[in-house]
Motif scaffolding. Structure first.
Motif, PDB file in Angstrom:
ATOM      1  N   MET A  94      -1.190  -1.528  -9.248  1.00  0.00           N
ATOM      2  CA  MET A  94       0.188  -1.745  -8.783  1.00  0.00           C
ATOM      3  C   MET A  94       0.744  -3.007  -9.416  1.00  0.00           C
ATOM      4  O   MET A  94       0.036  -4.008  -9.549  1.00  0.00           O
ATOM      5  N   ASN A  95       2.032  -2.954  -9.826  1.00  0.00           N
ATOM      6  CA  ASN A  95       2.643  -4.129 -10.430  1.00  0.00           C
ATOM      7  C   ASN A  95       3.844  -4.583  -9.615  1.00  0.00           C
ATOM      8  O   ASN A  95       4.138  -4.035  -8.548  1.00  0.00           O
ATOM      9  N   ILE A  96       4.552  -5.573 -10.147  1.00  0.00           N
ATOM     10  CA  ILE A  96       5.662  -6.162  -9.408  1.00  0.00           C
ATOM     11  C   ILE A  96       6.782  -5.160  -9.147  1.00  0.00           C
ATOM     12  O   ILE A  96       7.464  -5.206  -8.123  1.00  0.00           O
ATOM     13  N   TYR A  97       6.954  -4.196 -10.047  1.00  0.00           N
ATOM     14  CA  TYR A  97       7.970  -3.163  -9.861  1.00  0.00           C
ATOM     15  C   TYR A  97       7.592  -2.240  -8.705  1.00  0.00           C
ATOM     16  O   TYR A  97       8.445  -1.829  -7.909  1.00  0.00           O
ATOM     17  N   ASP A  98       6.302  -1.903  -8.623  1.00  0.00           N
ATOM     18  CA  ASP A  98       5.830  -1.052  -7.520  1.00  0.00           C
ATOM     19  C   ASP A  98       5.988  -1.768  -6.179  1.00  0.00           C
ATOM     20  O   ASP A  98       6.360  -1.153  -5.170  1.00  0.00           O
TER      21      ASP A  98
ATOM     22  N   LEU B 210       5.201  -9.586   1.685  1.00  0.00           N
ATOM     23  CA  LEU B 210       3.820 -10.057   1.787  1.00  0.00           C
ATOM     24  C   LEU B 210       2.907  -8.987   2.349  1.00  0.00           C
ATOM     25  O   LEU B 210       1.736  -8.876   1.948  1.00  0.00           O
ATOM     26  N   SER B 211       3.435  -8.173   3.271  1.00  0.00           N
ATOM     27  CA  SER B 211       2.644  -7.088   3.846  1.00  0.00           C
ATOM     28  C   SER B 211       2.289  -6.042   2.788  1.00  0.00           C
ATOM     29  O   SER B 211       1.143  -5.574   2.714  1.00  0.00           O
ATOM     30  N   VAL B 212       3.287  -5.706   1.937  1.00  0.00           N
ATOM     31  CA  VAL B 212       3.028  -4.739   0.864  1.00  0.00           C
ATOM     32  C   VAL B 212       2.019  -5.306  -0.129  1.00  0.00           C
ATOM     33  O   VAL B 212       1.097  -4.610  -0.586  1.00  0.00           O
ATOM     34  N   ILE B 213       2.173  -6.581  -0.463  1.00  0.00           N
ATOM     35  CA  ILE B 213       1.243  -7.233  -1.390  1.00  0.00           C
ATOM     36  C   ILE B 213      -0.169  -7.224  -0.827  1.00  0.00           C
ATOM     37  O   ILE B 213      -1.148  -6.934  -1.530  1.00  0.00           O
ATOM     38  N   ALA B 214      -0.307  -7.509   0.464  1.00  0.00           N
ATOM     39  CA  ALA B 214      -1.629  -7.536   1.092  1.00  0.00           C
ATOM     40  C   ALA B 214      -2.255  -6.141   1.111  1.00  0.00           C
ATOM     41  O   ALA B 214      -3.439  -5.977   0.810  1.00  0.00           O
ATOM     42  N   ASP B 215      -1.440  -5.134   1.445  1.00  0.00           N
ATOM     43  CA  ASP B 215      -1.963  -3.765   1.491  1.00  0.00           C
ATOM     44  C   ASP B 215      -2.423  -3.297   0.118  1.00  0.00           C
ATOM     45  O   ASP B 215      -3.387  -2.532  -0.008  1.00  0.00           O
ATOM     46  N   ALA B 216      -1.708  -3.755  -0.915  1.00  0.00           N
ATOM     47  CA  ALA B 216      -2.032  -3.313  -2.277  1.00  0.00           C
ATOM     48  C   ALA B 216      -3.103  -4.170  -2.927  1.00  0.00           C
ATOM     49  O   ALA B 216      -3.540  -3.871  -4.046  1.00  0.00           O
TER      50      ALA B 216
ATOM     51  N   ALA C 167       8.595  -2.070  -1.008  1.00  0.00           N
ATOM     52  CA  ALA C 167       9.168  -2.944   0.015  1.00  0.00           C
ATOM     53  C   ALA C 167      10.661  -2.711   0.197  1.00  0.00           C
ATOM     54  O   ALA C 167      11.267  -3.214   1.154  1.00  0.00           O
ATOM     55  N   GLY C 168      11.266  -1.971  -0.731  1.00  0.00           N
ATOM     56  CA  GLY C 168      12.699  -1.704  -0.649  1.00  0.00           C
ATOM     57  C   GLY C 168      13.555  -2.904  -0.967  1.00  0.00           C
ATOM     58  O   GLY C 168      14.644  -3.079  -0.404  1.00  0.00           O
ATOM     59  N   VAL C 169      13.071  -3.748  -1.907  1.00  0.00           N
ATOM     60  CA  VAL C 169      13.812  -4.945  -2.298  1.00  0.00           C
ATOM     61  C   VAL C 169      13.884  -4.990  -3.820  1.00  0.00           C
ATOM     62  O   VAL C 169      13.299  -4.163  -4.512  1.00  0.00           O
ATOM     63  N   SER C 170      14.581  -5.974  -4.335  1.00  0.00           N
ATOM     64  CA  SER C 170      14.697  -6.126  -5.790  1.00  0.00           C
ATOM     65  C   SER C 170      13.464  -6.826  -6.358  1.00  0.00           C
ATOM     66  O   SER C 170      12.708  -7.489  -5.630  1.00  0.00           O
ATOM     67  N   ILE C 171      13.311  -6.691  -7.683  1.00  0.00           N
ATOM     68  CA  ILE C 171      12.226  -7.395  -8.362  1.00  0.00           C
ATOM     69  C   ILE C 171      12.397  -8.906  -8.208  1.00  0.00           C
ATOM     70  O   ILE C 171      11.431  -9.644  -8.026  1.00  0.00           O
ATOM     71  N   ALA C 172      13.642  -9.351  -8.275  1.00  0.00           N
ATOM     72  CA  ALA C 172      13.915 -10.787  -8.137  1.00  0.00           C
ATOM     73  C   ALA C 172      13.454 -11.303  -6.772  1.00  0.00           C
ATOM     74  O   ALA C 172      12.918 -12.416  -6.670  1.00  0.00           O
ATOM     75  N   THR C 173      13.639 -10.486  -5.734  1.00  0.00           N
ATOM     76  CA  THR C 173      13.197 -10.896  -4.395  1.00  0.00           C
ATOM     77  C   THR C 173      11.685 -11.015  -4.337  1.00  0.00           C
ATOM     78  O   THR C 173      11.136 -11.972  -3.774  1.00  0.00           O
ATOM     79  N   VAL C 174      10.998 -10.046  -4.932  1.00  0.00           N
ATOM     80  CA  VAL C 174       9.534 -10.123  -4.973  1.00  0.00           C
ATOM     81  C   VAL C 174       9.097 -11.388  -5.705  1.00  0.00           C
ATOM     82  O   VAL C 174       8.184 -12.099  -5.269  1.00  0.00           O
TER      83      VAL C 174
END
Length: 336
Positions: A1-5, A36-42, A10-17
């Protein structure tokens, strides 16, 4: 998984991530926790390039070569790089450095000062004998893609064509077709040239022949001056019956030398170039040449750079095989 995924899930922009990864204060707490939750899960771990990109991005990549005046490989590579970078919405800063080490260092430092997001170094002229500190410093901050040269430093990604194997294969094919006196002409001592010469010598040895030093010839990378030097070699006896050149310009010089002596190509002397440039179809007869995959290397380099921007991992060394493009100056037996 990358920053785009991560952004999509998360339903946000790449800039937000990117802001969350960089611990920016300009993110609502609820949004921060969602990302952060999506990042942790992935189990996602952003690399340094992705982590720093949003804070300093200029949407610009620096491209460096030594000189495009008489090097059609560099010209082709830069055209492909520019086109590919524009497809990703990235601008290009081109710097022709010349071959002096201090000038190369200055160019790298100037491009870094302009906050480029990455660097592309075109050709083996950037592989120095001793000092690569400027490249190491750049690679600590941005991804550095190196086209057709090997420099194994952290943060560098080298894309190579196996020119040594290609030259070896050409010599073997010439020998199979009855050519015994096979010459190699070259213009400089760049790493790429050294590999080609090594492939030629390995091919000669594998055919049970001995390298004749007078047939390993350095000549000016100029069609007229090069032809003058090659003509002297073709006038001497015993005469080479095949000329393998490190570049297409020198191969065209060999064609000119052969014509001046009334030699038929390929019946009296076969000629093979390298780079598969526009010169091949302009020459008479048309020039058989090794395609050292400039298009493929440059396209792959920018695709990899984009993957690095997105937080993905990429191999540090990628090697593509060359291919022989057969035209009139030499046709191997199986293509006749």
């Amino acid at each position: 998984m990358n920053i785009y995924d991560i952004a999509r899930k998360a339903g946000v922009s790449i800039a937000t991530v990117s802001r969350v990864i960089n611990d920016s204060a300009h993110v609502r707490e609820a949004t921060r926790q969602k990302v952060l939750s999506v990042i942790a899960d992935a189990n996602y771990t952003p690399n340094a390039f992705a982590r720093n990109l949003s804070a300093r991005s200029s949407r610009t990549v620096g491209v460096l070569c030594t000189d495009i005046y008489d090097n059609m490989y560099y010209t082709r590579a830069i055209a492909v790089l520019e086109q590919k970078l524009h497809q990703y919405g990235l601008d290009v800063l081109l710097w022709c450095t010349g071959r002096d080490l201090e000038d190369k260092k200055k160019a790298v430092n100037m491009l870094l000062s302009r906050k480029v997001d990455g660097l592309v170094l075109v050709g083996s002229d950037f592989t120095e004998q001793k000092d690569h500190s400027h490249i190491a410093r750049a690679a600590a901050n941005v991804p550095v893609m190196i086209i057709n040269s090997l420099l194994e430093l952290p943060g560098t990604y080298c894309l190579l064509c196996d020119e040594q194997a290609a030259e070896h294969g050409v010599v073997r094919a010439l020998y199979r077709d009855g050519y015994r006196n096979i010459a190699f002409v070259y213009a400089n001592e760049a790493r790429s040239t050294q590999l080609k010469r090594a492939g030629y010598k390995r091919g000669i040895a594998s055919c049970g022949l001995e390298v004749n030093p007078s047939w390993v010839l350095k000549a000016p990378n100029d069609i007229y001056r090069g032809a003058t030097v090659i003509r002297k070699m073709l006038e001497a006896m015993p005469r080479p019956c095949a000329v393998v050149a490190s570049g297409d310009l020198l191969a065209c010089a060999a064609l000119k030398a052969a014509a001046a002596l009334g030699l038929r190509v390929p019946e009296d002397v076969a000629v093979v170039g390298c780079n598969n440039s526009l010169l091949c179809t302009c020459a008479t007869p048309s020039l058989t040449s090794i395609d050292n995959m400039a298009d493929g290397l440059c396209t792959r380099a920018i695709d990899m750079m984009q993957q690095l921007f997105g937080g993905e991992q990429c191999p540090q060394v990628v090697t593509l095989p060359a291919r022989l493009v057969v035209r009139e100056s030499y046709r191997p037996a199986h293509t006749k």
